[in-house]
Design a protein around this motif. Sequence first.
Motif, short mmCIF file in Angstrom:
data_model
loop_
_atom_site.label_atom_id
_atom_site.label_comp_id
_atom_site.label_asym_id
_atom_site.label_seq_id
_atom_site.Cartn_x
_atom_site.Cartn_y
_atom_site.Cartn_z
N ALA A 85 -3.76 12.25 -4.43
CA ALA A 85 -4.03 11.42 -5.61
C ALA A 85 -3.97 9.94 -5.25
O ALA A 85 -4.53 9.09 -5.94
N CYS A 86 -3.26 9.63 -4.16
CA CYS A 86 -3.11 8.22 -3.78
C CYS A 86 -4.15 7.76 -2.76
O CYS A 86 -4.05 6.67 -2.22
N GLN A 87 -5.14 8.60 -2.46
CA GLN A 87 -6.24 8.20 -1.59
C GLN A 87 -7.32 7.56 -2.44
O GLN A 87 -7.76 8.14 -3.42
N LYS A 122 8.22 1.14 -5.10
CA LYS A 122 7.83 2.53 -5.40
C LYS A 122 6.37 2.57 -5.80
O LYS A 122 5.90 1.71 -6.55
N CYS A 123 5.68 3.60 -5.32
CA CYS A 123 4.28 3.77 -5.73
C CYS A 123 4.25 4.17 -7.20
O CYS A 123 4.99 5.05 -7.62
N ASP A 124 3.42 3.49 -7.95
CA ASP A 124 3.36 3.78 -9.39
C ASP A 124 2.73 5.13 -9.67
O ASP A 124 2.86 5.66 -10.75
N ARG A 125 2.02 5.70 -8.69
CA ARG A 125 1.37 6.98 -8.95
C ARG A 125 2.18 8.18 -8.44
O ARG A 125 2.46 9.09 -9.20
N CYS A 126 2.59 8.16 -7.17
CA CYS A 126 3.29 9.33 -6.62
C CYS A 126 4.80 9.11 -6.58
O CYS A 126 5.56 10.03 -6.29
N GLY A 127 5.24 7.91 -6.83
CA GLY A 127 6.67 7.65 -6.86
C GLY A 127 7.30 7.47 -5.48
O GLY A 127 8.50 7.20 -5.36
N ARG A 168 0.86 -1.18 0.00
CA ARG A 168 0.00 0.00 0.00
C ARG A 168 0.89 1.23 0.00
O ARG A 168 1.92 1.26 0.69
N CYS A 169 0.53 2.24 -0.80
CA CYS A 169 1.29 3.49 -0.84
C CYS A 169 1.35 4.09 0.56
O CYS A 169 0.37 4.04 1.31
N GLU A 170 2.50 4.63 0.95
CA GLU A 170 2.64 5.17 2.30
C GLU A 170 2.68 6.69 2.35
O GLU A 170 3.02 7.27 3.38
N SER A 171 2.38 7.33 1.23
CA SER A 171 2.48 8.79 1.19
C SER A 171 1.48 9.46 2.14
O SER A 171 0.32 9.06 2.22
N PHE A 172 1.96 10.47 2.88
CA PHE A 172 1.06 11.23 3.75
C PHE A 172 0.48 12.42 3.00
O PHE A 172 -0.46 13.03 3.42
ZN LIG Z 1 1.38 6.90 -3.88
#
Ligand SMILES: [Zn+2]
Length: 411
Positions: A28-30, A83-88, A20-24
């Motif tokens: 866009a990743c929600q 790496k997240c494919d959307r936010c990197g 799962r993407c870990e970006s805070f």
């Molecule tokens: Zn992401």
Amino acid sequence: MAFTCPYCYEKFSRDEFEFRCESFTSTACQEEDPKLARYFGVPHYLANRVIPNKSWRDVMTKKSLWKAFGKMSRMLVVPDEVKCDRCGGPSRKKICPRCHNELPTYFHKAESHIISVIGARGSGKTHYITVLIHELLKRGYKLDISTIPQDVGEDRSKVTSKRYSEEYKRPLLDRGEELTKTTIAKDLNPLIYQITSSQKGFGKTKALYLVFYDTAGENFHDDQELKKLANYVANSSGIIFLLDTFQIPHIKNSLRSAGNAITESGIDFQGVFQQVYNLLEKQGLVKLKARSPVPIALTFSKIDEVIRNNLLDDDIEDFSIRKNSKYLEEGFYDQAELEEVSHDMRSLLTLWEEEGFIAGVESKFSQTAYFGVSALGATPKGGKIEDVRPLRVLDPLVWILDKIGFALPKK
Ligand SMILES: [Zn+2]
Ligand SMILES: Nc1nc2c(ncn2[C@@H]2O[C@H](COP(=O)(O)OP(=O)(O)O)[C@@H](O)[C@H]2O)c(=O)[nH]1
Ligand SMILES: [Mg+2]
Ligand SMILES: [Zn+2]
């Protein structure tokens, strides 16, 4: 090797792990996560996006080393980070591909054995689990077992160490309050611990996960809960079956005539065993006519009152369950100790006219042992128990650990 998810008990293979993407920061990743929503039984669940398995597997295989191994490497390797494919952004958060719950960090490296604790309502599960975990944390080192809570999950307020300390340990062991149904939040999250051993031994298990589900199926009525119980039990490497000693007719009568108030649970423990077994059969989770090889510890709770009221067999000299576990003093495990306990408990059950129960269990499971434990050491009075004195609570677990090849120090 297949992995068993500690949340949904579904099995999956190494190449199916997801992240799962870990970006805070990246909105866009929600995304809506329908699998998590289904798990929690809610219509919607908003969480960070699940990084498509394909996106990082392709990157991995492009690296020359992986390329050399080709398809094989993709089957064998679970990366620590992708790496997240959307936010990197980087992510180390592994999730179950079936229910999307977060898995412990090193889940893919340890064997994922689930050891389940089950029993009917009133058998003493909540108190037993509380004390078992406490004893493991406090005394496990005597057998070279280190225990680490796995604080993973979408809801940070419900992670294992927080829930254990707030709902179980503090009320019972710090404040001396009997745990009631209302103090324990009824929610879906299991308590998950990793236990490790630094013992050497080829082919021995050095790390595994213990999963405690406090409520799984205890009322044996709710279909949803029963299904979950069946999965929990069927995917366990070992079962601690807690049985309410007070419901053994012989004991119930003796305790009553000695003036103890014993509440009627409405479920006799033999019936409980039969119900669980029928359930497994119905779900096709056990083979007809073949005995299950899963070690099952038939564990009689509240044994303190049996001792206090002198209901032990007088012919059995030096009855083993009067004393606490020897391995906790000696620092090594001697199989003979628990064999003696089991033998003594089994004779006791015969004396209490429970041969039918023994025969039933032993015709269905090939690895059985009988234990007597006390989580509290006495019956709480007016909802209070100031001095908790556990007796032999680790025995069933240690016996199962040995049976499934966990590295225990031996002489
Ligand atoms: Zn992401
Ligand atoms: N005497 C005695 N009573 C216990 C012990 N453990 C639990 N009990 C009592 O048994 C009852 C049921 O316990 P609980 O843990 O709530 O059972 P659960 O419904 O299976 O979770 C409670 O009244 C407890 O106080 C024990 O070790 N000794
Ligand atoms: Mg309970
Ligand atoms: Zn899952």
